[in-house]
Write a protein that holds these residues in place. Structure first.
Motif, PDB file in Angstrom:
ATOM      1  N   ALA A 157      -0.834 -24.602  -7.824  1.00  0.00           N
ATOM      2  CA  ALA A 157      -0.733 -26.009  -8.009  1.00  0.00           C
ATOM      3  C   ALA A 157       0.636 -26.533  -8.943  1.00  0.00           C
ATOM      4  O   ALA A 157       1.188 -27.388  -8.599  1.00  0.00           O
ATOM      5  N   TYR A 158       0.836 -25.846  -9.876  1.00  0.00           N
ATOM      6  CA  TYR A 158       1.969 -25.869 -10.812  1.00  0.00           C
ATOM      7  C   TYR A 158       3.197 -25.870  -9.949  1.00  0.00           C
ATOM      8  O   TYR A 158       3.995 -26.720 -10.042  1.00  0.00           O
ATOM      9  N   GLY A 159       3.283 -24.785  -9.145  1.00  0.00           N
ATOM     10  CA  GLY A 159       4.460 -24.777  -8.245  1.00  0.00           C
ATOM     11  C   GLY A 159       4.749 -25.835  -7.165  1.00  0.00           C
ATOM     12  O   GLY A 159       5.677 -25.787  -6.461  1.00  0.00           O
ATOM     13  N   SER A 160       3.646 -26.647  -6.899  1.00  0.00           N
ATOM     14  CA  SER A 160       3.876 -27.721  -5.931  1.00  0.00           C
ATOM     15  C   SER A 160       4.765 -28.795  -6.359  1.00  0.00           C
ATOM     16  O   SER A 160       5.005 -29.698  -5.581  1.00  0.00           O
ATOM     17  N   PHE A 161       4.802 -28.991  -7.918  1.00  0.00           N
ATOM     18  CA  PHE A 161       5.925 -30.150  -8.300  1.00  0.00           C
ATOM     19  C   PHE A 161       7.094 -29.611  -7.975  1.00  0.00           C
ATOM     20  O   PHE A 161       7.675 -28.650  -8.150  1.00  0.00           O
TER      21      PHE A 161
END
Length: 198
Positions: A157-161
């Motif tokens: 989820a962090y990597g989706s920014f």
């Protein structure tokens, strides 16, 4: 964990390996300081003991504190992330929590003063990760999450920014290794001494 655990193992007359991402003096009570300095120095000279640090800064810090130079080893910190950067939210940048919540207020004022700024900034406290590798969705009103809400796939989820604003609070943090191993673009302050809180 505190470096003092090495002394516990040393007492069993077995080989000891200690890899320190932070100073060997961390979490050592003030009343133990002098004795611990002597103990670390003696252990570092023992052939059955291998001490190392994960970064050059800590190696220099240990030398200044204890008087011994520990080698720097670079190993796969962050590889357990099992996620990679995939900017499913190209208009959003995530801001980390530390060292204080006041940093988000500063970013909010920046956005207020610059309405033409092309990106939206979300504070990590208001991001709720999915445990099914689903893209992050903003809730209204934002709902703070706890560590237990994150689940195993939080890093995805962090990597989706599009990027992460990473407020440095220490000389070496595991989250930094995680983001770096995921190839997440990071904005960090240039002067660590202005921002570190320990």
């Amino acid at each position: 964990m505190p470096s003092a655990w090495c002394d516990l193992m040393y007492g069993f007359d077995v080989p000891v390996v200690g890899v320190f991402p932070l100073t060997v003096m961390m979490w050592i009570p003030d009343t133990w300081t002098e004795q611990w300095i002597s103990t670390v120095a003696a252990m570092a000279q023992d052939d059955r003991v291998l001490f190392a640090t994960t970064n050059q800064f800590t190696s220099v810090q240990v030398h200044w504190q204890v008087g011994v130079t520990l080698p720097v080893v670079k190993f796969g910190l962050g590889r357990a992330a099992k996620a990679t950067w995939m900017p499913l939210l190209p208009d959003w940048v995530l801001s980390s929590t530390r060292p204080t919540e006041f940093h988000q207020g500063m970013l909010d004022r920046f956005l207020d003063a610059n309405p033409q700024f092309p990106l939206k900034i979300e504070h990590i406290e208001y991001m709720k990760a999915s445990c099914n590798n689903q893209p992050w969705e903003r809730t209204a009103p934002p709902t703070p999450f706890s560590e237990t809400d994150l689940g195993d796939c939080a890093l995805a989820a962090y990597g989706s920014f599009r990027a992460i604003i990473y407020w440095i609070y220490d000389v070496n943090t595991m989250m930094l290794h995680d983001f770096y191993s995921m190839f997440v673009p990071m904005f960090v302050p240039s002067d660590l001494w202005r921002w570190a809180t320990r």
